[in-house]
Design a protein around this motif. Structure first.
Motif, PDB file in Angstrom:
ATOM      1  N   ASP A   1      53.280  31.074  -4.803  1.00 39.31           N
ATOM      2  CA  ASP A   1      52.337  30.023  -5.193  1.00 39.31           C
ATOM      3  C   ASP A   1      52.323  28.898  -4.160  1.00 39.31           C
ATOM      4  O   ASP A   1      51.276  28.336  -3.854  1.00 39.31           O
ATOM      5  CB  ASP A   1      52.706  29.454  -6.572  1.00 39.31           C
ATOM      6  CG  ASP A   1      52.450  30.443  -7.704  1.00 39.31           C
ATOM      7  OD1 ASP A   1      51.681  31.406  -7.489  1.00 39.31           O
ATOM      8  OD2 ASP A   1      53.032  30.253  -8.784  1.00 39.31           O
ATOM      9  N   GLU A   2      53.494  28.601  -3.606  1.00 37.17           N
ATOM     10  CA  GLU A   2      53.604  27.544  -2.599  1.00 37.17           C
ATOM     11  C   GLU A   2      52.871  27.949  -1.311  1.00 37.17           C
ATOM     12  O   GLU A   2      52.157  27.140  -0.710  1.00 37.17           O
ATOM     13  CB  GLU A   2      55.075  27.264  -2.300  1.00 37.17           C
ATOM     14  CG  GLU A   2      55.312  26.104  -1.372  1.00 37.17           C
ATOM     15  CD  GLU A   2      56.794  25.842  -1.197  1.00 37.17           C
ATOM     16  OE1 GLU A   2      57.350  26.367  -0.203  1.00 37.17           O
ATOM     17  OE2 GLU A   2      57.373  25.134  -2.040  1.00 37.17           O
ATOM     18  N   GLU A   3      53.034  29.192  -0.900  1.00 37.54           N
ATOM     19  CA  GLU A   3      52.347  29.691   0.303  1.00 37.54           C
ATOM     20  C   GLU A   3      50.829  29.695   0.084  1.00 37.54           C
ATOM     21  O   GLU A   3      50.066  29.325   0.974  1.00 37.54           O
ATOM     22  CB  GLU A   3      52.823  31.100   0.650  1.00 37.54           C
ATOM     23  CG  GLU A   3      54.255  31.148   1.152  1.00 37.54           C
ATOM     24  CD  GLU A   3      54.811  32.555   1.220  1.00 37.54           C
ATOM     25  OE1 GLU A   3      55.631  32.798   2.134  1.00 37.54           O
ATOM     26  OE2 GLU A   3      54.448  33.396   0.366  1.00 37.54           O
ATOM     27  N   ARG A   4      50.423  30.099  -1.105  1.00 36.35           N
ATOM     28  CA  ARG A   4      48.989  30.127  -1.413  1.00 36.35           C
ATOM     29  C   ARG A   4      48.407  28.715  -1.376  1.00 36.35           C
ATOM     30  O   ARG A   4      47.341  28.483  -0.804  1.00 36.35           O
ATOM     31  CB  ARG A   4      48.761  30.748  -2.795  1.00 36.35           C
ATOM     32  CG  ARG A   4      47.312  30.786  -3.188  1.00 36.35           C
ATOM     33  CD  ARG A   4      47.140  31.499  -4.527  1.00 36.35           C
ATOM     34  NE  ARG A   4      45.748  31.518  -4.883  1.00 36.35           N
ATOM     35  CZ  ARG A   4      45.273  31.150  -6.051  1.00 36.35           C
ATOM     36  NH1 ARG A   4      46.094  30.745  -7.007  1.00 36.35           N
ATOM     37  NH2 ARG A   4      43.995  31.188  -6.298  1.00 36.35           N
ATOM     38  N   ALA A   5      49.114  27.756  -1.957  1.00 40.67           N
ATOM     39  CA  ALA A   5      48.640  26.367  -1.964  1.00 40.67           C
ATOM     40  C   ALA A   5      48.518  25.840  -0.537  1.00 40.67           C
ATOM     41  O   ALA A   5      47.532  25.169  -0.200  1.00 40.67           O
ATOM     42  CB  ALA A   5      49.577  25.495  -2.797  1.00 40.67           C
ATOM     43  N   ALA A   6      49.500  26.134   0.314  1.00 42.09           N
ATOM     44  CA  ALA A   6      49.463  25.674   1.704  1.00 42.09           C
ATOM     45  C   ALA A   6      48.302  26.324   2.457  1.00 42.09           C
ATOM     46  O   ALA A   6      47.592  25.670   3.223  1.00 42.09           O
ATOM     47  CB  ALA A   6      50.789  25.998   2.396  1.00 42.09           C
ATOM     48  N   ARG A   7      48.087  27.627   2.220  1.00 47.78           N
ATOM     49  CA  ARG A   7      46.988  28.343   2.875  1.00 47.78           C
ATOM     50  C   ARG A   7      45.642  27.772   2.449  1.00 47.78           C
ATOM     51  O   ARG A   7      44.773  27.507   3.273  1.00 47.78           O
ATOM     52  CB  ARG A   7      47.075  29.836   2.517  1.00 47.78           C
ATOM     53  CG  ARG A   7      45.973  30.675   3.097  1.00 47.78           C
ATOM     54  CD  ARG A   7      46.108  32.129   2.714  1.00 47.78           C
ATOM     55  NE  ARG A   7      46.179  32.390   1.294  1.00 47.78           N
ATOM     56  CZ  ARG A   7      45.132  32.356   0.460  1.00 47.78           C
ATOM     57  NH1 ARG A   7      43.942  32.076   0.918  1.00 47.78           N
ATOM     58  NH2 ARG A   7      45.282  32.618  -0.830  1.00 47.78           N
ATOM     59  N   GLU A   8      45.474  27.538   1.157  1.00 49.16           N
ATOM     60  CA  GLU A   8      44.209  26.987   0.663  1.00 49.16           C
ATOM     61  C   GLU A   8      43.985  25.565   1.172  1.00 49.16           C
ATOM     62  O   GLU A   8      42.855  25.174   1.469  1.00 49.16           O
ATOM     63  CB  GLU A   8      44.180  27.021  -0.863  1.00 49.16           C
ATOM     64  CG  GLU A   8      44.050  28.442  -1.395  1.00 49.16           C
ATOM     65  CD  GLU A   8      44.127  28.523  -2.904  1.00 49.16           C
ATOM     66  OE1 GLU A   8      44.565  27.538  -3.555  1.00 49.16           O
ATOM     67  OE2 GLU A   8      43.744  29.580  -3.444  1.00 49.16           O
ATOM     68  N   ASP A   9      45.060  24.791   1.295  1.00 52.30           N
ATOM     69  CA  ASP A   9      44.951  23.431   1.828  1.00 52.30           C
ATOM     70  C   ASP A   9      44.494  23.469   3.286  1.00 52.30           C
ATOM     71  O   ASP A   9      43.617  22.692   3.694  1.00 52.30           O
ATOM     72  CB  ASP A   9      46.300  22.716   1.695  1.00 52.30           C
ATOM     73  CG  ASP A   9      46.208  21.240   2.015  1.00 52.30           C
ATOM     74  OD1 ASP A   9      45.250  20.587   1.551  1.00 52.30           O
ATOM     75  OD2 ASP A   9      47.101  20.739   2.725  1.00 52.30           O
ATOM     76  N   ALA A  10      45.056  24.375   4.062  1.00 54.30           N
ATOM     77  CA  ALA A  10      44.647  24.516   5.465  1.00 54.30           C
ATOM     78  C   ALA A  10      43.184  24.943   5.552  1.00 54.30           C
ATOM     79  O   ALA A  10      42.426  24.431   6.384  1.00 54.30           O
ATOM     80  CB  ALA A  10      45.543  25.523   6.172  1.00 54.30           C
ATOM     81  N   ALA A  11      42.766  25.871   4.691  1.00 48.83           N
ATOM     82  CA  ALA A  11      41.373  26.327   4.686  1.00 48.83           C
ATOM     83  C   ALA A  11      40.429  25.178   4.340  1.00 48.83           C
ATOM     84  O   ALA A  11      39.366  25.020   4.956  1.00 48.83           O
ATOM     85  CB  ALA A  11      41.199  27.480   3.706  1.00 48.83           C
ATOM     86  N   ARG A  12      40.819  24.362   3.372  1.00 47.57           N
ATOM     87  CA  ARG A  12      39.994  23.190   3.012  1.00 47.57           C
ATOM     88  C   ARG A  12      39.858  22.227   4.183  1.00 47.57           C
ATOM     89  O   ARG A  12      38.786  21.681   4.436  1.00 47.57           O
ATOM     90  CB  ARG A  12      40.579  22.471   1.798  1.00 47.57           C
ATOM     91  CG  ARG A  12      40.152  23.051   0.470  1.00 47.57           C
ATOM     92  CD  ARG A  12      40.545  22.150  -0.693  1.00 47.57           C
ATOM     93  NE  ARG A  12      41.988  22.130  -0.900  1.00 47.57           N
ATOM     94  CZ  ARG A  12      42.664  23.043  -1.580  1.00 47.57           C
ATOM     95  NH1 ARG A  12      42.035  24.053  -2.122  1.00 47.57           N
ATOM     96  NH2 ARG A  12      43.960  22.948  -1.730  1.00 47.57           N
ATOM     97  N   ASP A  13      40.951  22.022   4.921  1.00 51.39           N
ATOM     98  CA  ASP A  13      40.904  21.145   6.097  1.00 51.39           C
ATOM     99  C   ASP A  13      39.937  21.692   7.148  1.00 51.39           C
ATOM    100  O   ASP A  13      39.167  20.945   7.752  1.00 51.39           O
ATOM    101  CB  ASP A  13      42.298  20.984   6.722  1.00 51.39           C
ATOM    102  CG  ASP A  13      43.223  20.106   5.889  1.00 51.39           C
ATOM    103  OD1 ASP A  13      42.724  19.409   4.969  1.00 51.39           O
ATOM    104  OD2 ASP A  13      44.443  20.143   6.145  1.00 51.39           O
TER     105      ASP A  13
END
Length: 95
Positions: free
Chosen positions: A36-48
């Protein structure tokens, strides 16, 4: 035959996608077994990335439409048809 996009050699389909997107495909699709932590970080990077390049989705849709138009055979689907079962005569019954 070697294929290049800019100065980068594309060896696989994934290479072409990554070079076209400018980011690894996994950033958008995720990877199997990510936490879940990796997914959140990946989605945050995609949003950026999307915030920095708001036209990216439109560019990708145009690119996908062009690939489909130029390579319709890539999307030919061959239906899987099972051969009809042969009926065999039962003992004492005509086939």
């Amino acid at each position: 035959m070697r294929m290049y996009i800019g100065r980068q050699q594309a060896i696989s389909t994934e290479d072409f996608a990554e070079l076209a997107l400018g980011t690894p495909v996994e950033l958008w699709l995720g990877v199997e077994g990510e936490s879940d932590e990796e997914r959140a970080a990946r989605e945050d990077a995609a949003r950026d990335i999307l915030a920095d390049d708001p036209d990216l989705p439109d560019d990708l849709i145009r690119m996908a439409a062009q690939v489909i138009e130029e390579n319709p055979d890539l999307f030919d689907v061959v239906p899987m048809v099972r051969p009809a079962r042969r009926r065999t005569a039962r003992k004492g019954v005509a086939a």
